[in-house]
Design a protein around this motif. Structure first.
Motif, mmCIF file in Angstrom:
data_model
loop_
_atom_site.group_PDB
_atom_site.id
_atom_site.type_symbol
_atom_site.label_atom_id
_atom_site.label_comp_id
_atom_site.label_asym_id
_atom_site.label_seq_id
_atom_site.Cartn_x
_atom_site.Cartn_y
_atom_site.Cartn_z
ATOM 1 N N SER A 75 0.722 -1.092 -0.499
ATOM 2 C CA SER A 75 -0.311 -0.136 0.393
ATOM 3 C C SER A 75 1.044 1.014 -0.161
ATOM 4 C CB SER A 75 -0.554 0.095 1.256
ATOM 5 O OG SER A 75 -1.459 0.805 1.333
ATOM 6 N N PRO A 110 4.078 3.555 -3.132
ATOM 7 C CA PRO A 110 4.081 4.627 -4.417
ATOM 8 C C PRO A 110 3.649 5.831 -3.901
ATOM 9 C CG PRO A 110 1.592 3.163 -4.373
ATOM 10 C CD PRO A 110 2.586 2.438 -3.699
ATOM 11 N N THR A 111 3.669 5.993 -2.275
ATOM 12 C CA THR A 111 3.994 7.297 -1.937
ATOM 13 C C THR A 111 5.043 8.088 -1.801
ATOM 14 O OG1 THR A 111 3.211 5.849 -0.132
ATOM 15 C CG2 THR A 111 3.905 8.130 0.737
ATOM 16 N N GLY A 144 -2.781 8.888 -3.332
ATOM 17 C CA GLY A 144 -3.573 8.285 -5.202
ATOM 18 C C GLY A 144 -4.770 8.810 -4.630
ATOM 19 N N ALA A 145 -5.758 9.469 -4.628
ATOM 20 C CA ALA A 145 -6.864 10.017 -5.229
ATOM 21 C C ALA A 145 -6.765 11.292 -4.641
ATOM 22 C CB ALA A 145 -7.767 9.008 -4.713
ATOM 23 N N LYS A 146 -5.741 11.442 -4.160
ATOM 24 C CA LYS A 146 -5.082 13.070 -3.262
ATOM 25 C C LYS A 146 -6.454 13.582 -2.547
ATOM 26 C CE LYS A 146 -1.597 13.888 -6.238
ATOM 27 N NZ LYS A 146 -2.341 12.596 -7.159
ATOM 28 N N THR A 183 -3.829 5.057 2.165
ATOM 29 C CA THR A 183 -2.408 5.577 1.362
ATOM 30 C C THR A 183 -2.987 5.727 -0.054
ATOM 31 O OG1 THR A 183 -0.672 5.095 2.378
ATOM 32 C CG2 THR A 183 -0.526 5.109 0.345
ATOM 33 N N PRO A 184 -4.087 4.502 -0.846
ATOM 34 C CA PRO A 184 -4.325 5.061 -1.966
ATOM 35 C C PRO A 184 -5.406 6.270 -2.018
ATOM 36 C CG PRO A 184 -5.009 2.886 -1.330
ATOM 37 C CD PRO A 184 -4.135 4.005 -0.276
ATOM 38 N N VAL A 242 4.862 10.072 -4.562
ATOM 39 C CA VAL A 242 3.835 11.131 -4.603
ATOM 40 C C VAL A 242 4.568 12.570 -3.479
ATOM 41 C CG1 VAL A 242 1.295 11.594 -3.876
ATOM 42 C CG2 VAL A 242 2.364 9.430 -4.760
#
Length: 192
Positions: A33, A36-37, A125-127, A120-121, A40
Motif C-alpha cells: 500500500s 507508491p508514496t 493516490g486519489a488526493k 494511502t490510496p 507522490v
C-alpha cells in the motif's frame, strides 16, 4: 444472534494463529500500500500542500524519514498482537465475556487493517484528504476500542497496540491539519 455467537471466518483466525503469517500479513499489505508514496511525496501536489500548524508552511511536525521506520515496526507489533489475541481466544474455555471480547477485538483488528491499507490510496493516490481523514478516524476508533477490549484480559496484546494508538492519534492529527489547511486549494479537493 448475540455477540457471543459472532464468529470470524476460519481463514482469518488461521492467519493469526501462525506467528509468521500474523506479522507478515500487515507488514506485506502495508508495504504494498505504501510503495507508491515515495513518488507522490516528490510530486507537485504534495509539495504544494501546507502540511503543519506552525508559521512555516513546509516544516512538518514529524520528519518524513520517521514514517518508513515507524510503520514497519507498527505493522509487526499489531500483527503479533493479533497472534496473541487468537491464542488467548483458543485458550478460552467457554463462550464467556472474555471470548466474545477477544472475537470482537480480532474483528476490529481486521477492520482497522483494511482501513489502514485503504488510507494511502485515498490520501496519496486519489488526493482525497478529507476521505482519508474519515478513514483515519475510523481506523483510530477501531484500534482504540480493540485495545480497550484486550486490555483487561490480554494485556500483552494491548501493550503491543499502545504505540499504534499513539501513532494513529498523531497521523489523524496530521491528516486533519493537511485537510484543513488545504481544503479547496487543489482541483481534486473541491469535490470533497
Amino acid at each position: 444472534m448475540s455477540s457471543s455467537d459472532f464468529q470470524l471466518p476460519a481463514f482469518l483466525l488461521s492467519a493469526a494463529r501462525i506467528p509468521l503469517v500474523a506479522v507478515g500479513l500487515p507488514l506485506g499489505l502495508g508495504l504494498l500500500s505504501g510503495y507508491p508514496t515515495a513518488k507522490v511525496v516528490q510530486s507537485d501536489w504534495y509539495k504544494a500542500c501546507r502540511i503543519q500548524f506552525t508559521h512555516s508552511s513546509r516544516s512538518s511536525p514529524a520528519p518524513a524519514q520517521v514514517f518508513p521506520i515507524v510503520w514497519p515496526l507498527l505493522y509487526l507489533s499489531m500483527g503479533y498482537a493479533s497472534h496473541l489475541a487468537v491464542n488467548a481466544l483458543d485458550g478460552a474455555s467457554s463462550p464467556s465475556v472474555k471470548r466474545s471480547d477477544c472475537m470482537l477485538a480480532l474483528a476490529l483488528y481486521y477492520a482497522q487493517l483494511g482501513l489502514n491499507i485503504l488510507w494511502t490510496p485515498l490520501f496519496f493516490g486519489a488526493k482525497k484528504t478529507g476521505l482519508a481523514l474519515i478513514d483515519s478516524g475510523m481506523m483510530a476508533a477501531a484500534t482504540f476500542y480493540m485495545t480497550k477490549l484486550l486490555a483487561p484480559h490480554y494485556p500483552a496484546a494491548s501493550y503491543l497496540l499502545l504505540p499504534y494508538c499513539i501513532w494513529l492519534s498523531l497521523a489523524t492529527y496530521l491528516n486533519g491539519g493537511i485537510w484543513w489547511l488545504n481544503r479547496g486549494a487543489h482541483g481534486s479537493e473541491k469535490q470533497e
